[in-house]
Design an enzyme around this catalytic site. Structure first.
Site, PDB file in Angstrom:
ATOM      1  N   LYS A 166       5.305   1.754  -3.021  1.00 22.55           N
ATOM      2  CA  LYS A 166       5.295   3.109  -3.585  1.00 22.55           C
ATOM      3  C   LYS A 166       5.539   3.017  -5.077  1.00 22.55           C
ATOM      4  O   LYS A 166       6.122   2.045  -5.546  1.00 22.55           O
ATOM      5  CB  LYS A 166       6.410   3.955  -2.962  1.00 22.55           C
ATOM      6  CG  LYS A 166       6.125   5.434  -3.012  1.00 22.55           C
ATOM      7  CD  LYS A 166       5.267   5.846  -1.839  1.00 22.55           C
ATOM      8  CE  LYS A 166       4.719   7.245  -1.993  1.00 22.55           C
ATOM      9  NZ  LYS A 166       4.102   7.694  -0.723  1.00 22.55           N
ATOM     10  N   LYS A 175       0.864  -1.188   0.000  1.00 20.81           N
ATOM     11  CA  LYS A 175       0.000   0.000   0.000  1.00 20.81           C
ATOM     12  C   LYS A 175       0.887   1.221   0.000  1.00 20.81           C
ATOM     13  O   LYS A 175       1.807   1.330   0.813  1.00 20.81           O
ATOM     14  CB  LYS A 175      -0.867  -0.009   1.278  1.00 20.81           C
ATOM     15  CG  LYS A 175      -1.800   1.194   1.370  1.00 20.81           C
ATOM     16  CD  LYS A 175      -3.102   0.938   0.660  1.00 20.81           C
ATOM     17  CE  LYS A 175      -3.882   2.202   0.357  1.00 20.81           C
ATOM     18  NZ  LYS A 175      -3.451   2.923  -0.878  1.00 20.81           N
ATOM     19  N   GLN A 215       7.238   3.944   3.981  1.00 21.11           N
ATOM     20  CA  GLN A 215       5.843   3.511   3.964  1.00 21.11           C
ATOM     21  C   GLN A 215       5.635   2.226   4.782  1.00 21.11           C
ATOM     22  O   GLN A 215       4.583   2.048   5.403  1.00 21.11           O
ATOM     23  CB  GLN A 215       5.397   3.291   2.514  1.00 21.11           C
ATOM     24  CG  GLN A 215       3.889   3.301   2.315  1.00 21.11           C
ATOM     25  CD  GLN A 215       3.316   4.697   2.142  1.00 21.11           C
ATOM     26  OE1 GLN A 215       3.913   5.528   1.469  1.00 21.11           O
ATOM     27  NE2 GLN A 215       2.185   4.961   2.760  1.00 21.11           N
ATOM     28  N   SER A 235      -6.897   5.661   3.997  1.00 28.32           N
ATOM     29  CA  SER A 235      -6.922   4.813   2.793  1.00 28.32           C
ATOM     30  C   SER A 235      -7.280   3.370   3.172  1.00 28.32           C
ATOM     31  O   SER A 235      -8.042   2.699   2.468  1.00 28.32           O
ATOM     32  CB  SER A 235      -5.558   4.814   2.097  1.00 28.32           C
ATOM     33  OG  SER A 235      -5.416   5.938   1.264  1.00 28.32           O
ATOM     34  N   ASN A 243      -2.398  19.431  -1.011  1.00 27.48           N
ATOM     35  CA  ASN A 243      -3.460  18.747  -0.288  1.00 27.48           C
ATOM     36  C   ASN A 243      -3.190  18.646   1.215  1.00 27.48           C
ATOM     37  O   ASN A 243      -4.079  18.867   2.046  1.00 27.48           O
ATOM     38  CB  ASN A 243      -3.632  17.356  -0.934  1.00 27.48           C
ATOM     39  CG  ASN A 243      -4.448  16.433  -0.096  1.00 27.48           C
ATOM     40  OD1 ASN A 243      -3.902  15.601   0.612  1.00 27.48           O
ATOM     41  ND2 ASN A 243      -5.755  16.592  -0.142  1.00 27.48           N
ATOM     42  N   GLY A 272      -2.727   8.239  -4.191  1.00 25.19           N
ATOM     43  CA  GLY A 272      -2.074   9.460  -4.638  1.00 25.19           C
ATOM     44  C   GLY A 272      -0.825   9.792  -3.849  1.00 25.19           C
ATOM     45  O   GLY A 272      -0.562   9.234  -2.778  1.00 25.19           O
ATOM     46  N   ASP A 273      -0.054  10.687  -4.389  1.00 22.28           N
ATOM     47  CA  ASP A 273       1.071  11.334  -3.714  1.00 22.28           C
ATOM     48  C   ASP A 273       1.277  12.634  -4.514  1.00 22.28           C
ATOM     49  O   ASP A 273       0.333  13.084  -5.174  1.00 22.28           O
ATOM     50  CB  ASP A 273       2.315  10.427  -3.727  1.00 22.28           C
ATOM     51  CG  ASP A 273       3.380  10.879  -2.724  1.00 22.28           C
ATOM     52  OD1 ASP A 273       3.290  10.490  -1.546  1.00 22.28           O
ATOM     53  OD2 ASP A 273       4.295  11.636  -3.102  1.00 22.28           O
ATOM     54  N   THR A 296      -4.626  13.407   5.769  1.00 26.31           N
ATOM     55  CA  THR A 296      -3.221  13.578   6.145  1.00 26.31           C
ATOM     56  C   THR A 296      -3.059  14.832   6.997  1.00 26.31           C
ATOM     57  O   THR A 296      -2.414  14.809   8.056  1.00 26.31           O
ATOM     58  CB  THR A 296      -2.323  13.629   4.897  1.00 26.31           C
ATOM     59  OG1 THR A 296      -2.653  12.530   4.053  1.00 26.31           O
ATOM     60  CG2 THR A 296      -0.861  13.559   5.275  1.00 26.31           C
TER      61      THR A 296
HETATM   62  N1  GLU Z   1       1.118   9.003  -0.494  1.00 23.57           N
HETATM   63  C1  GLU Z   1       0.538   8.995   0.810  1.00 23.57           C
HETATM   64  C2  GLU Z   1       1.593   8.610   1.820  1.00 23.57           C
HETATM   65  O1  GLU Z   1       2.733   8.992   1.669  1.00 23.57           O
HETATM   66  C3  GLU Z   1      -0.724   8.150   0.880  1.00 23.57           C
HETATM   67  C4  GLU Z   1      -0.561   6.713   0.519  1.00 23.57           C
HETATM   68  C5  GLU Z   1      -1.865   5.919   0.513  1.00 23.57           C
HETATM   69  O2  GLU Z   1      -2.904   6.461   0.864  1.00 23.57           O
HETATM   70  O3  GLU Z   1      -1.764   4.751   0.141  1.00 23.57           O
HETATM   71  O4  GLU Z   1       1.381   7.975   2.801  1.00 23.57           O
END
Ligand code: GLU
Length: 449
Positions: free
Chosen positions: A126, A90, A111, A381, A241, A165-166, A210
């Site tokens: 990622k 994820k 992550q 998420s 965001n 997203g990122d 976030t």
């Molecule tokens: N990109 C975000 C993070 O750095 C969200 C990742 C997600 O929701 O899977 O955690």
């Protein structure tokens, strides 16, 4: 330092010399684990460190797309399925021109532990591309996303790997990516992506999560210190965001964000980004794809500082919420000289390792690490995935309540992990230890592979 940790860091340094961001996160995380690794000789016996620094799988793919003039362009796509010991991989997708394997790997490694801290069953992954969304039309974005998913769809799924997203990937991109996934698979598997629109399985509060989560975490730190968030001033970075969510929740709780930044400089708004008009304008600035924070200064008549970062401002709380390595030694020195007590990281790895060590060594300064502070995004998420698999929709109150509780737990678990090893109120070490321990336990129990 523990010799096994030292050897692992040395071998990563040698092997990944051309991926400095990846080396940086490995050094930061592993060097926090000394007391844990000393207490668990089985980690070395089953080579947990050597295994955890190696992605389970990582691949690149070709993404060719057509621009509005009919010209073709080819970019590189990436997905790193870093560690799946506690759940499906994820993590977000980043579309930015500086994306290369070192960025994807550092984000994927962070992550793993961030996702473990949420307490929910999600592994670390990622991905992204060196595609630059700046100045692209909506149709170009759509064609790029469709090509990207055409190459990726075979390797992901609700129980395999769930992108989101990122930077450069928001609700619009997720919509195009999901549309193409559905077209290719011929099934409605909306648990394959998160950050979706509400009309096809997105979760309420995901866009805010976030930023809200970061403020909930900050609030826990303030409570621990016997302070109130009411009336506090916050220096933020970026205007995307995450910063938007921080502005919203901070305003609601009576604090104010007084700085925003962009690649062009920073703005100082002494009244705070607190009105609905100002907060909504952040969304407009992002949607314009201009990537300029000066637009905010022009619109609201506040001061703009071209080419500068906001870290020299005297505020109560610093929250670097833009991107990696935004706070280097020179900024860290200013933050310390201003006597700032709360340094709350938000963006992934926003501080260089030397600056982070310097800030952590300041007497009376509290440093909180991004992998804990920003975990509410991926946490919600995971709640989106749960709703999708149950074919249910939860209310905003329910999701917000769970997010709030999640952030309280992350703060508490981190503080307790540090306490357990005699480190005091060390939120950085505590988050690394707590996140790592959970993943290591799952790896040990599943045998060596
Ligand atoms: N990109 C975000 C993070 O750095 C969200 C990742 C997600 O929701 O899977 O955690």
């Amino acid at each position: 330092m523990n010799a096994y940790i030292e050897r692992t860091i040395a071998s990563v340094k040698q092997k990944h010399a051309n991926e400095p961001e990846f080396v940086q996160t490995i050094e930061e995380v592993l060097s926090s684990l000394d007391p844990l690794v000393n207490a668990h000789p089985e980690y070395e016996k089953f080579d947990i460190l050597g295994r955890i620094v190696e992605p389970e799988r990582m691949f690149t793919f070709r993404v060719t797309w057509m621009d509005d003039e009919g010209k073709y362009h080819t970019n590189t796509g990436y997905r790193c399925q870093f560690n799946g010991a506690i759940g499906p991989y994820k993590g977000g997708l980043r579309f930015q021109k500086n994306v290369y394997p070192g960025i994807i790997k550092f984000l994927g490694f962070e992550q793993i532990f961030k996702n473990a801290l949420t307490g929910l069953p999600i592994g670390g992954g990622k991905g992204g591309s060196d595609f630059d969304p700046t100045g692209k039309s909506d149709a170009e974005i759509m064609r790029f996303c469709q090509s990207f998913m055409t190459a990726l769809y075979r390797y992901i799924g609700p129980d395999i790997d769930v992108p989101a997203g990122d930077m450069g990937v928001g609700g619009r991109e997720i919509g195009y990516l999901f549309g193409q996934y559905r077209r290719l698979k011929g099934t409605f598997e909306n648990g394959v992506l998160t950050g979706k629109g509400l009309s096809y399985g997105g979760s309420v509060i995901r866009p805010e999560a976030t930023g809200y989560g970061a403020v909930y975490y900050l609030n826990e730190v303030l409570k621990h210190e016997g302070e109130d968030i009411q009336g506090k001033t916050i220096a933020c970075a970026g205007f995307g965001n995450v910063t938007w969510g921080i502005c919203k929740k901070a305003t609601e709780l009576g604090a104010k964000v007084v700085t925003l930044s962009g690649p062009d400089g920073y703005v100082y708004d002494p009244d705070g980004v607190t009105t609905e008009e100002k907060i909504n304008y952040l969304l407009e600035m992002r949607a314009s794809n201009r990537n300029r924070v000066q637009d905010y200064a022009d619109k609201f008549g506040v001061e703009f500082f071209p080419g500068e970062k906001p870290w020299g401002r005297k505020v109560d709380i610093v929250m670097p919420s833009a991107m990696q390595n935004d706070v280097k030694m020179d900024s860290a020195e200013k933050i310390a000289a201003n006597g700032i007590k709360y340094y709350i990281e938000v963006a992934n790895m926003p501080t260089t390792n030397d600056a982070l060590a310097f800030l952590r060594s300041q007497k009376g300064m509290i440093v909180a690490p991004s992998k804990a502070v920003n975990a509410g995004g991926v946490g919600v998420s995971a709640l989106e995935m749960a709703q999708n698999s149950e074919r249910l929709v939860w209310t905003a109150d329910e999701v917000d309540r769970q997010l709030h509780r999640m952030m309280e737990t992350i703060h508490r678990v981190s503080a307790e992990a540090a306490e357990e090893f005699g480190l005091g109120y060390d939120l950085v070490a505590g988050a690394n230890i707590a996140g790592f321990k959970k993943v290591a336990t799952a790896m040990l129990e599943q045998g060596v592979f």
